[in-house]
Design a protein around this motif. Structure first.
Motif, mmCIF file in Angstrom:
data_model
loop_
_atom_site.group_PDB
_atom_site.id
_atom_site.type_symbol
_atom_site.label_atom_id
_atom_site.label_comp_id
_atom_site.label_asym_id
_atom_site.label_seq_id
_atom_site.Cartn_x
_atom_site.Cartn_y
_atom_site.Cartn_z
ATOM 1 N N LYS A 122 48.195 18.678 -18.579
ATOM 2 C CA LYS A 122 47.602 17.649 -17.719
ATOM 3 C C LYS A 122 46.877 16.589 -18.551
ATOM 4 C CE LYS A 122 49.128 19.394 -13.970
ATOM 5 N NZ LYS A 122 50.279 18.713 -13.305
ATOM 6 N N TYR A 168 48.456 24.735 -19.286
ATOM 7 C CA TYR A 168 48.480 23.756 -18.204
ATOM 8 C C TYR A 168 47.347 22.742 -18.332
ATOM 9 C CZ TYR A 168 52.309 26.032 -15.793
ATOM 10 O OH TYR A 168 53.539 26.537 -15.472
ATOM 11 N N GLU A 169 46.233 23.171 -18.909
ATOM 12 C CA GLU A 169 45.149 22.215 -19.179
ATOM 13 C C GLU A 169 45.619 21.170 -20.184
ATOM 14 O OE1 GLU A 169 41.408 25.344 -18.559
ATOM 15 O OE2 GLU A 169 42.241 25.009 -20.562
ATOM 16 N N ASP A 197 49.468 14.369 -19.995
ATOM 17 C CA ASP A 197 49.939 13.436 -18.966
ATOM 18 C C ASP A 197 49.003 12.233 -18.876
ATOM 19 O OD1 ASP A 197 52.109 14.990 -18.333
ATOM 20 O OD2 ASP A 197 51.195 15.896 -16.542
#
Length: 370
Positions: A274, A270-271, A277
């Protein structure tokens, strides 16, 4: 949408839309056996730009440079690539190192001349889908890449550096257009120097400590499913520095792209997501560090994959688009902590020049009679 996509053969009775198959259950993908092994690292000869005159006197004696933006892109006018001598070709490489991409119009190069010219810069590379050992044919994109991405995993319409997943990604690429529609089919480039410079100091420090995961797995599946071509080599993941040092200019460039980077080795899922993104926004908001080229038959672009990304602009044109691209192997990407950003260097040189100027005297002069 391309009729060759496997998903189009499997339509949901509920939605009426295609169903995406896992690659292991798509015959086109699971049954393909690449004929070549994964590549090992090679060590190319010293970059030809290292032998160039920094002022490029020989090149500029026969060509007029016109910068298209402050950050990236230069057109060389009144010159034929086919007439450049080795010294001028070295200086052209240095100009490409500095400006990212250099353009030409109305060139008389043949494919054989293009191949011979590019061999001056090193050993010719070969794209995974490339069947001719010397060059690859580049066509346009008339598909809705937003729709296609639902059914095949590689974001073919997004920013990338050519085969950045290789152990030795390409250094230089040259594309010469043989057929082109009057409107549409443009290509855009964005500067890796500029992308690095516009990060905050805190983000620069953070990203400099990361390795980007560059993968060919997504393109591998898409080559088979969408293009209908068998890749030459098995898929590969390479962990390259997220910020790389250019071997000739010594400048830092962001080494993250949307086409092949799927995460960061040091971060959790998830790091990574992000951060990806953010970089997607960062790439697509860098209009101040990008250039868009309108092709014509006979146009040529030469760029440095180590310090630029590019993307073809999709369109609905019907006329054929056909270009011949040659590339050469580059060095394995590396990061030197002692290197500097382009904006940092410009400030340093400006301050050094200012400090070398003679200081005005504060002494008051009094006129006295002789």
């Amino acid at each position: 949408m391309s009729a060759g996509l496997e998903a189009l053969k499997h339509i949901s009775k509920d939605s009426g839309f295609p169903i995406t198959l896992h690659p292991h259950f798509s015959p086109k993908i699971k049954d393909h056996v690449p004929p070549e092994p994964v590549r090992e690292e090679i060590f190319p000869d010293k970059d030809r730009a290292s032998f160039a005159d920094p002022e490029k006197k020989a090149l500029f004696s026969v060509a007029k440079p016109v910068d298209l933006t402050e950050s990236i892109g230069t057109v060389l006018e009144n010159v034929q690539l086919s007439q450049l001598n080795p010294q001028q070709l070295d200086e052209l490489a240095l100009l490409v190192n500095e400006r990212g991409v250099v353009f030409f119009r109305n060139q008389d190069l043949t494919t054989e001349q293009q191949v011979k010219l590019f061999e001056h810069y090193g050993t010719l590379d070969r794209h995974p889908a490339q069947k001719d050992v010397r060059h690859v044919v580049i066509r346009g994109s008339r598909e809705d890449h937003r729709e296609i991405l639902k059914y095949t995993p590689w974001p073919s319409g997004d920013w990338h550096a050519d085969t950045s997943f290789e152990v030795n990604p390409p250094s230089y690429s040259l594309l010469r257009m043989e057929e082109h529609p009057p409107v549409g089919g443009d290509t855009a480039w964005v500067s890796g120097y500029g992308l690095y410079d516009t990060l905050s100091d805190a983000m620069k420090k953070f990203v400099e400590g990361l390795h980007a995961v560059h993968t060919s797995r997504l393109q591998y599946d898409t080559i088979l499913d969408l293009w209908g071509v068998g890749p030459n080599r098995p898929p590969i993941d390479s962990h390259h520095p997220a910020v790389r040092t250019h071997p000739v200019t010594g400048l830092k460039a962001l080494n993250v792209n949307a086409g092949f980077v799927t995460g960061f080795a040091e971060l959790k899922k998830y790091e990574s997501d992000k951060l990806l993104d953010f970089f997607q926004y960062h790439l697509h908001s860098a209009d101040d560090h990008s250039v868009r080229w309108k092709w014509e038959v006979g146009s040529v672009a030469m760029w440095d994959n180590r310090c630029v990304l590019h993307r073809v602009i999709p369109g609905s044109y019907e006329a054929p688009r056909r270009g011949i691209r040659t590339t050469v192997f580059g060095e394995k990407p590396y990061y030197d902590p002692a290197s500097e950003g382009r904006a940092e260097r410009e400030r340093r040189l400006k301050e050094a020049a200012a400090s070398s100027q003679p200081q005005a005297s504060n002494e008051k002069l009094i006129d006295t009679p002789a």
